[in-house]
Every structure is written in C-alpha cells, then in structure tokens.
Design an enzyme around this catalytic site. Structure first.
Site, mmCIF file in Angstrom:
data_model
loop_
_atom_site.group_PDB
_atom_site.id
_atom_site.type_symbol
_atom_site.label_atom_id
_atom_site.label_comp_id
_atom_site.label_asym_id
_atom_site.label_seq_id
_atom_site.Cartn_x
_atom_site.Cartn_y
_atom_site.Cartn_z
ATOM 1 N N ASP B 484 -3.131 2.132 -3.996
ATOM 2 C CA ASP B 484 -2.115 1.419 -3.238
ATOM 3 C C ASP B 484 -2.146 -0.054 -3.555
ATOM 4 O OD1 ASP B 484 -4.560 0.984 -2.191
ATOM 5 O OD2 ASP B 484 -4.007 1.318 -0.093
ATOM 6 N N GLU B 485 -2.658 -0.419 -4.720
ATOM 7 C CA GLU B 485 -2.759 -1.820 -5.105
ATOM 8 C C GLU B 485 -1.665 -2.168 -6.108
ATOM 9 O OE1 GLU B 485 -7.627 -2.330 -4.835
ATOM 10 O OE2 GLU B 485 -6.651 -2.011 -6.755
#
Lengths: 347, 567
Positions: B484-485
C-alpha cells in the site's frame, strides 16, 4: 620451389659445362687438308683416340683448289697437307712446308724400297731435307684388250700402230700427251720441252690423232667407249682404277708399264710451316703409313699404297714420276689445235 | 571480391575466344599453304612435262633440218670433191644459218681423210663465215663423226651437251652446245655426215619462251652433271675437273638416275633442306639413239614465295579476322561477366545494407534464372528475418514495460521511479531547482484487504493510483513501491511552502469516500515528504527521508503530511 628448381638447373649446367670444356681445352687440334678418301671418318676417329687430339679435315677436289687453300690466310690454315709430288715441289720452293724428322716417322721403314729411295723421286727432298712422304700413287700405263693382243704390248708406240686405227683411246690432256710422246721420241726431259722438241711431238701427236678413235675425259666415259667401240688399246690416265671399271663392264683387259716408262703421279703427305704442334702433325703422317690405314686406302679407293707391292709395279718397272711441266701454256695451245683437227701444215 | 570473379571470368572467356579463333586461323592458314603447294606441284610437273615435249619438238626440228641437208643431191656430190656442189651446199647452209639463230655451225664432213670438213659455215660475231682451204679441220675423233658414220639413212645422232672446245669454231668456241648429225649416203654407201651445232643458250631460250621469269630451269646429263643451272658456275663442272651433280644438290633425284621413277616433285615446305624455298619438278627425258640409253633430267623450279603469295594474303586477313574476333570475344566476355556479376553485386549490396541498416534494397526478383531464384530466396529470408525481429521488438517492449511498471495499477514501479528520480536530481541540480519526494502509505488498507478480500483491495489500490495521478501534474511521477506504499516525484517546485497545499489536496482526495462495486469505503493515507536538496541529494537519501517522515506522520495521527524532521 621455383627458385630451387632454377638453382638445380644452374648447378647442373655449370657442372656439365666444366666437364665438357675441360677435355676440349686440353686437346690439340690438327688441321688436315686432303683429297676425298684420304681421311675417312673412322680413320680420323681412331687417330683422335690414339693421340687424344681433335682433327679437322678439309677436302679438296682439284689441284687449283688445294693451291688456293694452301695460300689462304697466308698459309696459316692447315697443319698437314696431301698433294702430289709435283705440287709439293712448288710448295717447298715457296717455303710453305716444314722439313720432316724421319725419326718421328718410323712407319716409313715399312715402305717399299722404291719409296724409301726418296732421292730418286723429284719433289721429296730439298736442300738435303725431307719435305714430303709418299702415300699413294697411280701409274699411267697402257690398258689393252687381251682378246685383240696375243701378247701384251711392250711399247707406247703400239698406240701409233695402224693395225689399231680407230681402236685406240687417248686421254684428253696437253701435259701428259706431250710428256709420253716425248718419251717415245727418246727425249730425256719430258717435262720441259724445247720448241723444236715440242714441234716434233706435235707432229707425232697429229699422227696419233689420225690413229685414235677419240679422246676421253672421265673414266666412265672411257669404259663406255672401250666396250662399245671394241677398243684395243688405251692410255690409262687413271691407272689401275680404270681396270676394275672395265672388268665390271665386261671387258677382258690387261695393264702394262711400257718400256719407255709410265708417267705416274705420287701423292705425298707434308707438314706445313704453320703447323702448331709438329709432333702431332708428324704423328698424323706416320699414322697414314700404318698398315691398317694404308691398307684401307687400297681396299676402299682402289688406290695403291706405298707399303705393299702391286702387280703392275714390279721392281724393274720404269716409272717417271710427274714433275711440274715448264711449258704448260705452249703445250695447251698446241693441244687445242691438235684435238680440234688442224692439219699438219697449219703448225 | 568485386573485381575478382568478374575479371577472372572475363579473362578466361576472352582467352578461350582468342585461342579458339587463333587455332582455327592457324589451321586454315597451314592447310591453305599445303593446298597451294600441292596445286603448284601439279602445275609445275605439267609445265616440266610440257617443257620436255617442247624440247622433243625442238630436237625434231633440228633433226628435220639435218635430214633435209643430207638428202640434198649437192651433199653427196660434195663428198666426191665437186666444187660446184660445195658452193650450192654453202648457199643452203648460209640460208639455214640465217634463218636459225640457234645454229652456230653447219658442216659437211667427209667419211674419209680422217673426217676432213668439206663445207663449213660458222657463225661469228659479225655474221657468217665460210671456212675453206687449209683452215678446214679433220674431225674424225669427234663422236658426231665416228658415231654418225655407222648410222643408217635417216637416223640422227644427238651429242651429249658439252662445252665446245674446238679450236677456231668462231662463235661456237667455248659455248655449251648440242650437236646433231646424220649420215649422207652416196652411190657407194655413206660418204659424209651433215653436222649442226646448236647453241644451248638459244635452245634454253626456246624452252623458256613462255615460262614466267621467276621459273628456274635445271638440266643434267645422264650422270647428273648440271648443264643448266640458275647459277651458271654450277654448270659443266666436269669440264673444269670438278663434278657438280644434281644428285648431290637434290638427293631425291637419285630415283631418276637409277630409273626407279620417271618424274618427281619436291617442295621446300616438306623438304626445306633439298628444296630450299622452292618447289621443284624433275622429269627424266630419254635422249638420242635408244640403244645408247641416254637421257637428260629436266628440272623446273618455282620460288615457294610465289606459290605462297595467296597464302600470305590469306594469312594477313586471317590475322585481321583473328584480331577482330579476339576483340569481340574480349568485349563479349566483359559484357557477359558484367551481366553475371551485376545481380550478384546487387544481392551482396542488399545483404550488406539489410544487415547494417535493415534497409530493403531492390532485388532482381523478376529474373527467371538461378539469380532470380537466389534473389527470391534472399527476399523471403529477408522478410522472415524482418518479421521475426518485429515480434522480438514487441516482446522486448512488453518485457521492458513489465519490468518498469506495476501490473495492478499500471504505475511506474520502484525501478523506474529510481531511474526517473536520479534523472530529476540531475536536472534539478543543473537548474538549481527544488524537487520533492512524497511517500504515501495507505492507512487501514490491511483491514480492507482482510475484510473485503483481495479483489476489493486491488480495486482500492487502483482507485488510489487513479486519484493520485489525477491530483498531480502530468510531469510528476506517481509510482507504486509495493503493498500500500506509493511514492510521488514532483519537479520544478518553486518553494517548499507550496507543497503544503498539494499535500492537503492529496490527503483530502485520498480521504474521500471510495465507491466500490458493492459498498463505499473510506481510506486514509499518511504522507511523508523529503525535499531536494535540503533532505538529501541521492534517490536513496530522499526516499529514506520521505519514508521516515511518513512514519513519523503515521505515529502522530493519520491523514497528515509531515516533513521529516532531521535529527
């Protein structure tokens, strides 16, 4: 590869050139001037082998040509020469010849006594020195038809015998005709006639003309005439050589040396003054008197040699060796008139 | 290579052409020479036989004259000493001599008195001379008298040809002559002979009357002695004590003398030793009384040069033709080798250009020969290579894309981001500008993933990516680092303060409710920022800073952006 091949060829050439050149340089050359039949190739080869020399032979067919060759290049062209004794006399007088050492010519001791008696043959000795050695000879005797003569003719006078009118053959020669006619006239010096002697001889030659059938030049011609015209007697200019021709043509002929004597030519060998190697030149002359070489001359050319006795030349036979004729031109002029048929009163 | 094959081919073909034309020319030339010499031999033999016949007819004429004189009543009467008859005969002799320049002497010779001449007229330089009185000679020893006397009426004696050495014969003296004689028969048998002396030179002139000038005549007696020879010094050698024989000069003529052949021809082409530069024909001619078996050998020579004149001009034209054909063959072989090597060169050029530049050069595809086949094969091969390479390129492009992008969101991945960041740092340093790296980490994504499943999670990530892209400039880069980066690169930042507004906008956008397929979710994000050059001058340093800042922010409470506090 190629250069290697070239090297091999070059090396081979050089080696063979050296090999061939050496004996040629080392060998002496003998220059021989002779008549055909006197120096056949096999005879020359044997000499070359025996004496390790090189021989150059020049042949001549006439005395005039011999004379020209002897005088060409100031007489420097030849080492040894063969010529008749009359010619030798001229050459000796001109100083073209060199004297010979008899010790260098041991074969001369094998010659017939007649030829060892050199002083009796004009033209061999000059100022006490020997200049020419006899090699071969031919007598000019009488040839007769045995069927027409019960006994061999004894004298030259038989040619004038009217019984043989148009049965006699004479040779067409001014010199010899005057010489033998002079002999029949009892003249001592047949080669040098006085004008009076010549005139007598001329009249006698006209008488002979009226008795002869004709005059011949070549031996073949003589043979043909002899057989065809049943000739009884002939002056044999070519000597015994003519006999074999006649016999081959079917004639039954005999040969005599008349009591007046027979003219004869004698061919000799001599060394020129220009001879470069005198030992070699005398070796050649000695070699020519080798029984083998002289024998070949008789065997092949039908010419007599000086070593063995022949049937016609008995020790007592009278031989008049030819000498240079002094009055050639006068004889020639008279002879032309005689054979052309001039009558006695025009002389 | 270019000159090699073409030149070699040209030389080979030209050599074959030249050799073929040269050999043909040479064969034609030598064959022609042989044919010409053959023809010349035949002609020459015919001419010689003609000469032979002409000689026979000349001799017959002489014989007819002799018989005519012998048959005159004055002839027999003169033999009895009749002076009037002698005078009458003299007039006849005079007239005949005047009419026949070849006669040198006319005589009546007695059968008695040792062959005394009775009537004699000689030719002299000034004219005719009657020889009389004491100057008349006795000719009994001459064959023309003693050989003629036994002959029957009407028979003819023919002498050998020889030089006349008779003293006082006027013009006849010293001349090569031929004597014709016949008996004169009186009441009591043969009483005289009539004798004609013929000059050989005149006979020769008669024989040669219409022979071309360059023909040379030879005559030899039955022993071979030359009587006529182009070189007069070679004639009558026997008269000078030196035989010069035809058999020695032309050994082949031995066959004529030993009766093994009646005629023969030799030529310098086949026998250069005997017949040097000549074609010579020889014919044996029986002569005189048959029982004497005499003969002469007549020879006629023609220079080989004359015979071969035709061959020489033909030779010259052959040389010209050969030269012309050689030039033509050189030209043709050059053209041929060009025609052969040009398409090969074309193919080679096309291959070179294709391998270096992928260029599709024109090829000789229309040809129907082997070169056409080769060109078509090459063309097919070339298109195959081309299509293979296009496929490969596509695959490479795809692989490259895959290597640099995130498959789910289509955003650049970490690798591409690093490359772009590196490039951007370089640019910013050059332009002395600022740039910012924003590290975005979604809050609560794990819960959404766990509760709603991966499919939903993926939808959220796709939506976040879309929102982030919508929020930034086209020149900025949005990338997904994984999970989720996300990370953003913003270039050309005038001053850091302007960033706050952007961060707020981003945070607001990410916080907004997301309408998924079945339900709406709300997701938040923590954003960390690092600035160039303040926070680092390498990609690693900048990302690290932004990451630190993001964690710091996350620990302070979500949805806020935070600059990393150094120290």
């Amino acid at each position: 590869m190629q250069t290697r091949l070239i090297h091999i060829i070059l090396r081979w050439l050089i080696v063979s050139a050296l090999f061939l050149a050496t004996p040629v340089c080392a060998m002496d050359t003998l220059r021989v001037l002779a008549w055909p039949g006197y120096a056949d190739p096999d005879v020359v080869r044997a000499f070359e082998q025996r004496y390790q020399a090189h021989v150059e032979v020049t042949f001549v067919g006439a005395d005039e040509v011999l004379w020209q060759q002897m005088h060409a290049e100031h007489g420097q062209l030849f080492d040894v020469v063969a010529a008749n004794s009359a010619e030798m006399q001229r050459y000796t007088r001109e100083g073209l010849l060199a004297p010979l050492e008899l010790s260098a010519l041991p074969n001369t001791r094998k010659q017939l006594p007649r030829f060892q008696a050199r002083a009796s043959i004009p033209g061999l000795i000059h100022d006490g020195r020997v200049y020419a050695i006899p090699y071969t000879y031919s007598t000019m005797g009488l040839i007769y038809d045995r069927r027409q003569f019960s006994q061999a003719p004894q004298s030259m006078n038989a040619m004038w015998d009217p019984r043989f009118r148009q049965k006699v053959l004479d040779f067409n020669s001014a010199e010899h005709n005057f010489s033998f006619t002079a002999l029949t006239l009892g003249i001592r010096a047949p080669f040098n006639l006085s004008p009076a002697q010549r005139a007598r001889a001329a009249q006698r030659l006209i008488a002979l003309r009226r008795n002869v059938l004709t005059y011949y030049n070549q031996p073949e011609e003589a043979t043909e005439l002899f057989v065809h015209h049943k000739v009884a007697l002939m002056f044999g200019n070519y000597g015994t050589q003519q006999l074999s021709l006649l016999r081959r043509a079917g004639a039954d002929v005999g040969y005599v040396i008349p009591k007046e004597g027979a003219l004869a030519w004698l061919d000799c060998w001599a060394m020129t003054r220009a001879a470069r190697n005198r030992v070699l030149a005398q070796n050649w002359i000695n070699y020519m008197l080798d029984p083998w070489v002289s024998g070949l001359l008789t065997q092949r050319q039908g010419l007599a040699n000086t070593l063995t006795a022949s049937t016609d030349l008995t020790p007592n036979a009278k031989i008049i060796w030819l000498e240079p004729v002094v009055d050639t031109a006068e004889r020639e002029a008279l002879w032309q008139k005689i054979i052309s048929g001039d009558r006695p009163r025009s002389f | 290579m270019r000159s090699g094959l073409g030149v070699k081919l040209a030389i080979l073909m030209a050599a074959i052409g030249i050799l073929a034309s040269g050999l043909t020319g040479y064969y034609a030339y030598s064959k022609n020479r042989i044919m010409l010499v053959d023809a010349a031999q035949r002609n020459l033999l015919t001419s010689t036989q003609l000469l032979n016949r002409r000689m026979s007819s000349a001799l017959n004429e002489f014989a007819a004259d002799a018989l005519f004189m012998a048959n005159l009543p004055a002839a027999a009467k003169s033999a009895t000493g009749d002076a009037g008859a002698k005078t009458r005969l003299y007039y006849v002799f005079n007239a005949l001599l005047a009419a026949h320049p070849e006669y040198l002497q006319l005589r009546l010779i007695s059968a008695r008195q040792h062959g005394l001449e009775l009537v004699r007229v000689d030719r002299d330089q000034q004219g005719l001379v009657r020889v009389q009185g004491q100057r008349l000679q006795e000719k009994g020893t001459f064959p023309y008298v003693f050989e003629t006397l036994p002959l029957a009426t009407g028979q003819i004696y023919l002498s050998r040809i020889s030089i006349n050495h008779e003293y006082g014969a006027h013009a006849a003296e010293g001349q090569p002559t031929l004597v014709i004689a016949t008996p004169v028969v009186g009441p009591s048998g043969t009483c005289a002979v009539v004798v004609i002396n013929v000059e050989l030179a005149s006979l020769l002139k008669m024989l040669q009357a219409d022979l071309p000038n360059h023909f040379q005549l030879y005559l030899a007696n039955n022993w071979g002695d030359f009587l006529i020879h182009p070189d007069p010094s070679q004639t009558f050698g026997f008269d000078r004590g030196r035989r010069i024989l035809m058999q020695d000069s032309f050994p082949a003529t031995q066959a004529l003398f030993n009766h093994s052949s009646p005629s023969l021809v030799i030529n310098g082409l086949e026998d250069p030793v005997q017949a040097r530069d000549q074609v010579v024909a020889f014919v044996r001619k029986p002569y005189g009384q048959p029982e004497q078996k005499q003969f002469v050998v007549l020879g006629l020579a023609q220079p080989l040069r004359d015979v071969l004149t035709g061959a020489n001009s033909l030779g010259k034209s052959i040389v010209r033709i050969v030269l012309a054909f050689s030039i033509i063959s050189i030209a043709l072989s050059m053209l041929f080798s060009r025609a052969l090597t040009q398409p090969l060169n074309m193919l080679a050029h096309a291959a070179t250009r294709f391998s270096s530049e992928r260029a599709l050069e024109a090829l000789p595809l229309d040809r129907t020969d082997e070169i056409g086949i080769l060109a078509r094969c090459f063309d097919r091969m070339r298109s195959q290579i081309k299509s293979h390479m296009a496929t490969q390129y596509e695959t490479q492009q795809k692989l490259a894309y895959l290597a640099h992008h995130d498959q789910l969101t289509g955003l650049p991945n970490r690798m591409l981001f690093f490359q772009r960041l590196e490039l951007a740092i370089g640019n910013a340093r050059l332009r002395n500008e600022h740039l910012a790296v924003l590290f975005v980490d979604l809050d609560h994504f794990k819960e959404i993933n766990d509760q709603l499943g991966h499919v939903m999670g993926d939808q959220v990530l796709q939506m976040v990516a879309q929102r982030l892209q919508n929020m930034v400039r086209a020149s900025d880069t949005v990338a997904r680092l994984g999970g989720d980066e996300f990370i953003l690169l913003m270039e050309g930042i005038p001053e850091p303060s302007a960033l706050n507004a952007i961060i707020d906008k981003l945070a607001t956008s990410l916080n907004a409710v997301m309408a998924l397929e079945q339900q709406s979710v709300r997701i938040g994000a923590s954003i960390g920022i690092s600035l160039f050059p303040q926070d680092g001058d390498t990609p690693e340093a900048l990302i690290h800073h932004a990451d630190q800042a993001m964690y710091q922010r996350k620990s302070q409470g979500r949805h806020m952006a935070c600059f990393d506090q150094p120290g």
